[in-house]
Motif scaffolding. Structure first.
Motif, PDB file in Angstrom:
ATOM      1  N   SER A 134      37.789 -46.260  28.264  1.00  0.00           N
ATOM      2  CA  SER A 134      37.483 -44.965  27.915  1.00  0.00           C
ATOM      3  C   SER A 134      36.855 -44.517  27.000  1.00  0.00           C
ATOM      4  N   LEU A 135      35.899 -43.483  27.110  1.00  0.00           N
ATOM      5  CA  LEU A 135      35.142 -43.068  26.065  1.00  0.00           C
ATOM      6  C   LEU A 135      36.013 -42.637  24.742  1.00  0.00           C
ATOM      7  N   HIS A 136      37.490 -41.825  24.997  1.00  0.00           N
ATOM      8  CA  HIS A 136      38.085 -41.565  24.236  1.00  0.00           C
ATOM      9  C   HIS A 136      38.683 -42.859  23.397  1.00  0.00           C
ATOM     10  N   ASP A 137      39.195 -43.831  23.945  1.00  0.00           N
ATOM     11  CA  ASP A 137      39.582 -45.023  23.315  1.00  0.00           C
ATOM     12  C   ASP A 137      38.433 -45.854  22.180  1.00  0.00           C
ATOM     13  N   VAL A 138      37.499 -45.719  22.675  1.00  0.00           N
ATOM     14  CA  VAL A 138      36.069 -46.157  21.881  1.00  0.00           C
ATOM     15  C   VAL A 138      35.929 -45.261  20.915  1.00  0.00           C
ATOM     16  N   ALA A 139      35.848 -44.074  21.124  1.00  0.00           N
ATOM     17  CA  ALA A 139      35.559 -43.091  20.099  1.00  0.00           C
ATOM     18  C   ALA A 139      36.754 -43.293  18.903  1.00  0.00           C
ATOM     19  N   ARG A 140      37.985 -43.433  19.299  1.00  0.00           N
ATOM     20  CA  ARG A 140      39.306 -43.646  18.409  1.00  0.00           C
ATOM     21  C   ARG A 140      39.200 -44.755  17.698  1.00  0.00           C
ATOM     22  N   ALA A 141      38.603 -46.019  18.367  1.00  0.00           N
ATOM     23  CA  ALA A 141      38.432 -47.235  17.471  1.00  0.00           C
ATOM     24  C   ALA A 141      37.339 -47.198  16.599  1.00  0.00           C
ATOM     25  N   MET A 142      36.384 -46.418  17.036  1.00  0.00           N
ATOM     26  CA  MET A 142      35.298 -46.297  16.015  1.00  0.00           C
ATOM     27  C   MET A 142      35.551 -45.591  14.640  1.00  0.00           C
ATOM     28  N   ALA A 143      36.560 -44.499  15.012  1.00  0.00           N
ATOM     29  CA  ALA A 143      37.044 -43.635  13.756  1.00  0.00           C
ATOM     30  C   ALA A 143      37.824 -44.280  12.846  1.00  0.00           C
ATOM     31  N   GLN A 144      38.805 -45.388  13.459  1.00  0.00           N
ATOM     32  CA  GLN A 144      39.610 -46.394  12.764  1.00  0.00           C
ATOM     33  C   GLN A 144      38.750 -47.502  12.101  1.00  0.00           C
ATOM     34  N   HIS A 145      37.550 -47.488  12.375  1.00  0.00           N
ATOM     35  CA  HIS A 145      36.635 -48.848  11.830  1.00  0.00           C
ATOM     36  C   HIS A 145      37.177 -49.979  12.370  1.00  0.00           C
ATOM     37  N   ALA A 146      37.759 -50.282  13.622  1.00  0.00           N
ATOM     38  CA  ALA A 146      38.200 -51.441  13.920  1.00  0.00           C
ATOM     39  C   ALA A 146      36.977 -52.026  14.740  1.00  0.00           C
ATOM     40  N   VAL A 147      35.846 -51.829  14.876  1.00  0.00           N
ATOM     41  CA  VAL A 147      34.889 -52.235  15.410  1.00  0.00           C
ATOM     42  C   VAL A 147      34.746 -53.864  15.572  1.00  0.00           C
ATOM     43  N   PRO A 148      34.475 -54.505  14.300  1.00  0.00           N
ATOM     44  CA  PRO A 148      34.468 -55.960  14.521  1.00  0.00           C
ATOM     45  C   PRO A 148      35.561 -56.567  15.292  1.00  0.00           C
TER      46      PRO A 148
END
Length: 571
Positions: free
Chosen positions: A490-504
């Motif tokens: 989901s776009l929402h889940d990806v946006a939340r992950a990006m906001a939490q800096h959990a990308v790597p």
């Protein structure tokens, strides 16, 4: 910055239904331009026949009586010849008009057939035939929108709706009535006033009206004199006027049907039948030139100035004969405007009769305008559309209350004597057959769209964010190494992950929606609708089982399913 872009995309992402409204606006523009071209072509051909331009009634009055006889006959002969050529074109038997294409077909109108029929209509109208020009305008508007839909390869539900938008644009352009134009197509042709269809129709009508106002200016179709609003007990005579009009309308339609049957039995080829119809109009116009054309100028004169009852009766009888001859001969055109003519003259006669009994009881102009709406409601069986149409065409809100009463009264009485309207009678069987077939035969396979880019379970959140930023979708579908569909992110889940800096540390497999609903290509519309009912999104994947692997075929949208189901169930 990428995280901010994702949140912005999430908030502002266009929905498929909204993009359809943009296409509806474009359909309105091309539909309006088609009607403008038709207006100019009428003026050009009219000058060719008569060496005059302007109102056909004024032109007929300026001609010699012998000229008024041969010009409609010649125009009918030429119009009939063009119709013969149109019928000899390949696929002519299956070529639908706009109502059939929208209500029972796939929304596709062949340009060749429509253009030839429009040329035939042009020849009839420009030479004085007693028929409306608006029918051909609406057909051209629908054809232009149909071509637009085919150019972008719309599926059947969207193609049908876009063609309907072109028809609404044609009506709005012809009558300066955007609201009534949208409601006409929605109520009479589509058979439903659901917002999924009415919204795009309104957008198309408004955009068409804007174009028309810029090109030819803005003015009411009919000029009404100023008078005090009619209210209280003063509305009661108009209730009786509506009831009487409900008796006149079925008789008018019966007369047109009888004329068609009479001409059909004549041992004449089509071109000579149209020539005979034109000859009858010409003979009538020797004594009453006001039967030429659709009657706009005559109705405006009745609304604006008092007529004697003898003159009203004469022009009404002459117009009924001329219109019956034109329609019965098979000329291409509409009966919408002649219907308004009959209503206006009958309403003015009613005012004369009422004032003879009780002087000052009724206003002739108000009775004429109200009877126009009542006649329209009684012939189309669409009272709401009729009320809005007359209100927009006259811009006179003083008659709103009596108009509402008269339209409902006329509709109620007319239904007792004629069950089918002037349009619904020819569309009922087509709607029923097409509706059953659409439910039975259409499957999700008919609505599949090419799939948006898919990702693998190993795709990182950063890569997912880049894909979402490029393609503007709510969900990305995930396929494994074997090409099998395993879920969605989901776009929402990806946006939340990006906001939490959990990308790597996150991948698609970590935020995968494994129980994501999917459609199958053999699923019918009812089953698909049930799946969509349990899913808050607009789009769902379509998958097939191939050797134990759920292969991703594409996607289908809720809007397309709803459009198809709505159009089918209202038939």
């Amino acid at each position: 910055m990428l995280s901010f872009r994702l949140r912005l995309i999430e908030r502002l992402m266009p929905r498929p239904g909204n993009t359809l409204w943009l296409w509806a606006a474009l359909a309105g523009v091309v539909g309006a331009l088609a009607t403008v071209a038709f207006r100019e072509a009428i003026s050009l051909l009219q000058w060719g026949f008569t060496r005059h331009t302007g109102s056909l009634v004024a032109v007929a009055s300026a001609l010699q009586p012998w000229q008024r006889v041969w010009i409609p006959a010649l125009g009918g002969l030429l119009a009939g010849t063009v119709l013969v050529l149109a019928r000899r074109m390949p696929g002519a038997r299956s070529a639908p008009d706009y109502m059939e294409a929208i209500a029972a077909g796939d929304g596709v109108i062949k340009p060749g057939q429509s253009l030839l029929r429009s040329l035939s209509s042009l020849l009839s109208i420009a030479s004085g035939a007693s028929i409306g020009r608006e029918g051909a305008m609406v057909q051209l508007g629908a054809m232009a929108a149909s071509v637009l839909g085919k150019s972008v390869d719309f599926n059947v539900p969207r193609q049908r709706l876009l063609t309907a938008c072109g028809a609404a644009a044609g009506i709005a352009s012809a009558y300066n009535a955007p609201i009534a134009g949208a409601l006409f197509v929605s109520e009479i042709v589509l058979g439903s006033v659901a917002m999924s269809g009415l919204g795009p129709l309104l957008v198309a009508s408004v955009s068409a009206s804007i174009v028309i106002h810029q090109v030819v200016g803005y003015h009411a179709s009919y000029d009404m004199p100023a008078f005090a609003p009619i209210a209280g007990a003063d509305v009661l005579p108009y209730l009786m006027l509506g009831a009487l009009t409900g008796l006149v309308a079925p008789a008018f339609l019966w007369m047109l049907d009888a004329a068609k049957s009479l001409f059909a039995r004549l041992p004449l080829p089509l071109a000579l039948r149209l020539a005979l119809g034109g000859l009858i109009v010409g003979l009538v116009s020797m004594y009453e030139p006001q039967v030429w054309g659709n009657g706009y100028s005559v109705v405006n004169s009745i609304l604006g100035s008092p007529w004697g009852w003898q003159a009203l009766l004469l022009v009404l009888m002459a117009k009924l004969l001329a219109t019956s001859a034109t329609v019965g001969s098979g000329a291409v055109g509409g009966v919408f405007t002649p219907t308004l003519f009959v209503g206006a003259t009958f309403g003015a006669l009613y005012a004369h009769a009422l004032n003879a009994l009780v002087p000052g009881m009724a206003l002739p102009s108000a009775c004429a305008a109200v009877a126009m709406g009542a006649m329209l409601a009684a012939t189309t069986h669409a009272p709401l559309m009729s009320i809005l149409m007359i209100s927009e065409m006259t811009m006179s809100y003083q008659i709103t209350l009596p108009l509402m009463l008269a339209c409902v009264s006329a509709y109620s009485v007319a239904r007792v004597f004629r069950r089918g309207s002037v349009y619904a009678a020819s569309l009922r069987s087509q709607r029923t057959d097409a509706g059953v077939q659409a439910i039975r035969l259409t499957t999700v396979a008919d609505l599949i769209k090419p799939d948006r880019p898919s990702v693998t379970p190993q795709t990182s959140v950063a890569e997912l964010a880049q894909v979402f930023a490029r393609h503007r979708v709510q969900y990305l579908y995930v396929v494994n190494e074997q090409g099998g569909f395993v879920g969605a992110v989901s776009l929402h889940d990806v946006a939340r992950a990006m906001a939490q800096h959990a990308v790597p540390t996150l991948f698609a497999s970590d935020i995968l929606l494994r129980e994501f609903p999917a459609l199958t290509p053999d699923m019918d519309m009812s089953a698909a609708l049930l799946v969509f009912a349990r899913h808050h999104g607009e789009r769902l994947p379509v998958v097939s089982d191939e050797g134990g692997v759920r292969k991703l075929l594409g996607s289908a949208t809720k809007t397309d399913v709803m459009l198809l189901m709505g159009a089918s169930l209202t038939r």
